[in-house]
Motif scaffolding. Structure first.
Motif, PDB file in Angstrom:
ATOM      1  N   PHE A 109     -12.136  37.094 -19.131  1.00 11.13           N
ATOM      2  CA  PHE A 109     -11.361  35.857 -19.001  1.00 11.13           C
ATOM      3  C   PHE A 109      -9.852  36.121 -18.959  1.00 11.13           C
ATOM      4  O   PHE A 109      -9.081  35.601 -19.738  1.00 11.13           O
ATOM      5  N   LYS A 110      -9.461  36.978 -18.005  1.00 12.61           N
ATOM      6  CA  LYS A 110      -8.036  37.296 -17.842  1.00 12.61           C
ATOM      7  C   LYS A 110      -7.625  37.077 -16.388  1.00 12.61           C
ATOM      8  O   LYS A 110      -8.422  37.240 -15.462  1.00 12.61           O
ATOM      9  N   LEU A 111      -6.353  36.741 -16.222  1.00 13.23           N
ATOM     10  CA  LEU A 111      -5.792  36.644 -14.874  1.00 13.23           C
ATOM     11  C   LEU A 111      -5.574  38.059 -14.356  1.00 13.23           C
ATOM     12  O   LEU A 111      -4.986  38.893 -15.045  1.00 13.23           O
ATOM     13  N   VAL A 112      -6.030  38.336 -13.132  1.00 14.00           N
ATOM     14  CA  VAL A 112      -5.874  39.683 -12.566  1.00 14.00           C
ATOM     15  C   VAL A 112      -4.682  39.711 -11.619  1.00 14.00           C
ATOM     16  O   VAL A 112      -3.786  40.540 -11.747  1.00 14.00           O
ATOM     17  N   GLU A 113      -4.659  38.829 -10.632  1.00 16.05           N
ATOM     18  CA  GLU A 113      -3.519  38.764  -9.729  1.00 16.05           C
ATOM     19  C   GLU A 113      -3.506  37.434  -8.991  1.00 16.05           C
ATOM     20  O   GLU A 113      -4.491  36.685  -9.019  1.00 16.05           O
ATOM     21  N   LYS A 114      -2.370  37.177  -8.371  1.00 12.55           N
ATOM     22  CA  LYS A 114      -2.180  35.907  -7.668  1.00 12.55           C
ATOM     23  C   LYS A 114      -1.741  36.220  -6.243  1.00 12.55           C
ATOM     24  O   LYS A 114      -0.823  37.011  -6.039  1.00 12.55           O
ATOM     25  N   ILE A 115      -2.406  35.618  -5.271  1.00 14.34           N
ATOM     26  CA  ILE A 115      -2.156  35.929  -3.860  1.00 14.34           C
ATOM     27  C   ILE A 115      -1.600  34.674  -3.180  1.00 14.34           C
ATOM     28  O   ILE A 115      -2.270  33.645  -3.148  1.00 14.34           O
ATOM     29  N   PRO A 116      -0.380  34.750  -2.612  1.00  9.19           N
ATOM     30  CA  PRO A 116       0.140  33.561  -1.923  1.00  9.19           C
ATOM     31  C   PRO A 116      -0.575  33.308  -0.594  1.00  9.19           C
ATOM     32  O   PRO A 116      -0.957  34.252   0.097  1.00  9.19           O
ATOM     33  N   VAL A 117      -0.774  32.039  -0.263  1.00 14.54           N
ATOM     34  CA  VAL A 117      -1.300  31.654   1.051  1.00 14.54           C
ATOM     35  C   VAL A 117      -0.400  30.561   1.614  1.00 14.54           C
ATOM     36  O   VAL A 117       0.430  30.001   0.903  1.00 14.54           O
ATOM     37  N   ASN A 118      -0.566  30.254   2.915  1.00 15.99           N
ATOM     38  CA  ASN A 118       0.339  29.294   3.560  1.00 15.99           C
ATOM     39  C   ASN A 118      -0.473  28.234   4.293  1.00 15.99           C
ATOM     40  O   ASN A 118      -1.053  28.564   5.308  1.00 15.99           O
ATOM     41  N   TYR A 119      -0.475  26.990   3.917  1.00 14.95           N
ATOM     42  CA  TYR A 119       0.027  26.449   2.672  1.00 14.95           C
ATOM     43  C   TYR A 119      -1.001  25.479   2.127  1.00 14.95           C
ATOM     44  O   TYR A 119      -1.841  25.000   2.872  1.00 14.95           O
ATOM     45  N   ASN A 120      -0.837  25.113   0.898  1.00 10.13           N
ATOM     46  CA  ASN A 120      -1.646  24.087   0.262  1.00 10.13           C
ATOM     47  C   ASN A 120      -3.136  24.255   0.535  1.00 10.13           C
ATOM     48  O   ASN A 120      -3.764  23.475   1.240  1.00 10.13           O
ATOM     49  N   ILE A 121      -3.639  25.272  -0.074  1.00  8.93           N
ATOM     50  CA  ILE A 121      -5.050  25.614   0.066  1.00  8.93           C
ATOM     51  C   ILE A 121      -5.926  24.552  -0.612  1.00  8.93           C
ATOM     52  O   ILE A 121      -5.588  24.023  -1.677  1.00  8.93           O
ATOM     53  N   GLY A 122      -7.031  24.231   0.045  1.00  7.96           N
ATOM     54  CA  GLY A 122      -8.043  23.373  -0.574  1.00  7.96           C
ATOM     55  C   GLY A 122      -9.172  24.263  -1.063  1.00  7.96           C
ATOM     56  O   GLY A 122      -9.117  24.852  -2.129  1.00  7.96           O
ATOM     57  N   HIS A 123     -10.168  24.405  -0.199  1.00 10.73           N
ATOM     58  CA  HIS A 123     -11.268  25.301  -0.546  1.00 10.73           C
ATOM     59  C   HIS A 123     -10.931  26.744  -0.214  1.00 10.73           C
ATOM     60  O   HIS A 123      -9.952  27.038   0.465  1.00 10.73           O
ATOM     61  N   LEU A 124     -11.795  27.622  -0.658  1.00 11.76           N
ATOM     62  CA  LEU A 124     -11.809  29.007  -0.227  1.00 11.76           C
ATOM     63  C   LEU A 124     -13.276  29.422  -0.182  1.00 11.76           C
ATOM     64  O   LEU A 124     -14.129  28.791  -0.807  1.00 11.76           O
ATOM     65  N   ALA A 125     -13.581  30.433   0.608  1.00 13.05           N
ATOM     66  CA  ALA A 125     -14.977  30.849   0.718  1.00 13.05           C
ATOM     67  C   ALA A 125     -15.040  32.365   0.752  1.00 13.05           C
ATOM     68  O   ALA A 125     -14.300  33.010   1.498  1.00 13.05           O
ATOM     69  N   ALA A 126     -15.906  32.926  -0.089  1.00  8.96           N
ATOM     70  CA  ALA A 126     -16.129  34.373  -0.084  1.00  8.96           C
ATOM     71  C   ALA A 126     -17.437  34.646   0.646  1.00  8.96           C
ATOM     72  O   ALA A 126     -18.320  33.785   0.711  1.00  8.96           O
TER      73      ALA A 126
END
Ligand code: RUQ
Ligand code: CUA
Length: 661
Positions: free
Chosen positions: A445-462
């Protein structure tokens, strides 16, 4: 060397290029150094060049993954290759589309669209708002048989058969109107779940005053029973569970250890209804008052047996488990969710359930074993106003991670990590799960890293991210805005998919895919190799709705015209490069029924059939039979033609509909 970053790029690329690629380049391009020259000439950084190489699929090669992306209020479903981010196909579901001839006169599509507008609707619908695709599963893994997608606007469920990748059913779900993200297939696709978003009156005529909201409006969780052979939903075998009038939002199915449970997050436990001109708060204010809303925990296996035992009410053709029964039978429990929750996602091990809170910087991670234990021990913090027991927050939460502003949806890599979209931050945060997902206690339960995206992301899919087989290969961000990302081409901007290679040393966006149609909401990404049911050609004479041999199939040599009363039946064949018959004579006022069979057996030998002035446009794939019916209302000589460039003499593939006075 004018640009030092290009020098670095060349060194990196030369190092990056392995033996196989090098071998290929050596012949045609004169060695690996030319890659560096290309990078230099194009002004690419190391990162950009790496990104280009790792997302590139050579012409003629196939993508290892296919993304099924909702097309938003275009009403369609889009198929995109990953990692190349090439658009491969668009499948119309709720909205007519003329390339595929869907809803432009073809009998099979008219049947689907007609059945898809029940008496629940005010009129026959000609659009939908596709939101959440749900690929069918077996044992919690995608099985490549069917894909389902909901209509956010009208509370319907579409089904596409992954044999021919065509829509086969639109099911208009009774007793609910809108549906947002409450769509999933259970791990063996016994059911596809659709929950309501905005609660509706339960009155017979569908009307109730907003003053009576708390009493008369209810939400609905629908388990649509699926026929495993056809993929069709069967309302007679389905059941619904009545829910309090909160706004039920996203949903996900339990899997493995949590199999048999469903999770729905909700907001607006304040039950605000708006009415700004009547002195009320707007909904956005009214619905954001409380610190907690309710995660709905549904024991659907129990609900299934309660329905089987007949403890239901029949409403508009569906068995409904009332809210009181659901509470009494222990089907429904709540757990508190922090501020304006959005997103609920079960991890690949089935142990953890992540919930974002739009107004809370944390992702909250629940543990199914703690939930089961709290239910068994009645570890409750009272009930909601309707009597639904509320589990104690501290008793069921395994961890919280501060991830950033506006956390929404979580996807998983199957390696103990979650990725959560941050709408306000325009970023994705990677965080660790707990020991039950294989993470060491001290790293949990730790933050690993933060990745910027452009812009205002809603969903994401792996890739395969919603299944037990999440493989952590790629992640796609679905961004709502694309301001400044592309040339100005007018006032309506495209929306943008962005690709992240999860196997790269440093996570970053490596490719953009602007999409100029509708607002995509969610996608699922399946390994291409799982699409084993896909066919290339129909057997000649196939009705695409049923896959059976059509009664009106016309084989070579059987073309004819039969007049029965006022009806003129034209049995027509299509074959490179002519229609038979190619002259059709009818009288004004007659009803024309054209039964057209594409008698080709060659893959991709598709013909179209367009009639000027009569709003008819069909697409006939090889082997397919389509009927179109219309009244000959206007006299004239109408030059029908094949709309698909099928052959050298495609332009000659033309004929006459002569409507005599
Ligand atoms: S829900 S952007 Cu519209 Cu699928 Cu969260
Ligand atoms: Cu058939 Cu063009």
């Amino acid at each position: 060397m004018k640009n030092p970053k290009v020098l670095v790029a060349i060194v990196a690329i030369v190092a990056l290029v392995g033996g196989a690629i090098l071998g290929r380049l050596a012949g045609g391009l004169g060695g690996a150094a030319s890659l560096g020259e290309i990078a230099e000439a194009r002004g690419l950084t190391v990162e950009e060049a790496e990104g280009a190489l790792s997302s590139f699929i050579a012409p003629g090669d196939y993508d290892p993954y296919i993304m099924f992306a909702s097309g938003g209020h275009s009403g369609n479903l889009h198929l995109v290759g990953v990692p190349s981010m090439r658009l491969l196909k668009t499948i119309p579901v709720f909205t007519p589309e003329s390339w595929s001839g869907y809803g432009q006169g073809a009998d099979w599509s008219e049947t689907i669209l007609d059945e898809g507008s029940s008496d629940k609707q005010a009129t026959e619908l000609a659009w939908g708002d596709t939101h959440h695709p749900a690929l069918s599963e077996t044992g919690g893994e995608y099985d490549g048989r069917f894909v389902y997608i909901n209509d956010r606007a009208n509370g319907r469920l579409g089904m596409v058969d992954l044999r021919d990748f065509k829509t086969k059913q639109i099911l208009d779900i009774p007793n609910m109107q809108t549906s947002h993200g409450g769509v999933f297939a259970t791990p063996d696709t016994d059911y596809v779940h659709v929950s309501s978003m905005t609660p509706m009156p339960t009155t017979e005529d569908g009307f109730a005053e907003l003053e009576d909201y708390e009493e008369s409006f209810r939400g609905m969780s629908t388990f649509v029973a699926i026929d495993p052979a056809t993929g069709r939903g069967d309302l007679g075998k389905s059941f619904q569970i009545e829910l309090p009038p909160y706004t039920q939002d996203l949903a996900d199915a339990g899997k493995l250890v949590s199999d048999g449970y469903a999770f729905i997050n909700s907001y607006n436990s304040e039950m605000a209804v708006g009415g700004v001109m009547e002195g009320n708060d707007p909904i956005e204010v009214g619905a954001s008052q409380k610190d907690f809303d309710f995660l709905h925990i549904i024991d659907w296996k129990k609900a299934e047996s309660v329905a089987a035992a007949g403890k239901t009410e029949m409403r508009n053709g569906v068995r409904v488990i009332t809210l009181d029964t659901a509470i009494a039978e222990g089907i429904l429990h709540f757990a508190p969710e922090p501020r304006s929750p959005h997103g609920v996602d079960v991890d690949p091990t089935g142990n953890y359930i992540s919930v974002g809170g739009k107004l809370d910087p944390n992702v909250t991670i629940y543990d199914i074993e703690l939930i089961k234990q709290a239910i068994a021990e009645k570890d409750f913090d009272g009930t909601d106003p309707y009597g639904v027991p509320i589990l104690k927050f501290e008793s069921v939460v395994a961890g919280q991670v501060e991830v950033g502003l506006g956390p929404l949806h979580t996807q998983y890599d199957g390696k103990g990590n979650g990725f959560i979209s941050l709408f306000l931050d325009s970023a994705i945060s990677k965080f660790t799960l707990g020991p039950k997902a294989g993470v060491a206690e001290e790293d949990a339960f730790k933050l690993v890293e933060k990745i910027p995206v452009n812009y205002n992301i809603g969903h994401l899919a792996a890739t395969e991210g919603d299944t037990v087989a999440a493989d952590g290969r790629y992640l796609v961000a679905l961004n709502k805005w694309s301001i400044d990302r592309f040339p100005v081409l007018g006032t309506l901007k495209p929306q943008n998919f962005q690709l992240i290679d999860l196997e790269a040393d440093k996570l970053r966006v490596i490719a953009d895919m602007p999409i100029g149609f509708g607002e995509p909401h969610y996608t699922q990404i399946i390994k291409t190799e799982r699409l084993v049911n896909a066919i290339e050609v129909y057997e000649v004479g196939t009705d695409p709705l049923t896959f059976e041999h059509s009664e009106v199939a016309t084989h070579a040599g059987e073309a004819r015209v039969e007049t029965i009363g006022n009806d003129v039946h034209v049995y027509m064949t299509a074959m490179r490069s002519h229609f038979t018959p190619d002259v059709v004579r009818v009288k004004k006022g007659q009803r024309v029924l054209m039964h057209i069979t594409n008698i080709e057996e060659t893959p991709d030998a598709t013909h179209g059939f367009g009639i000027p002035g009569y709003n008819v446009e069909l697409s006939l794939d090889p082997g397919e039979v389509v009927t179109v019916e219309f009244d000959a209302t206007k006299t004239g000589a109408f030059a029908f033609y094949c709309t698909e460039f099928c052959s050298a003499l495609h332009l000659e593939m033309q004929g006459w509909l002569l409507v005599e006075p």
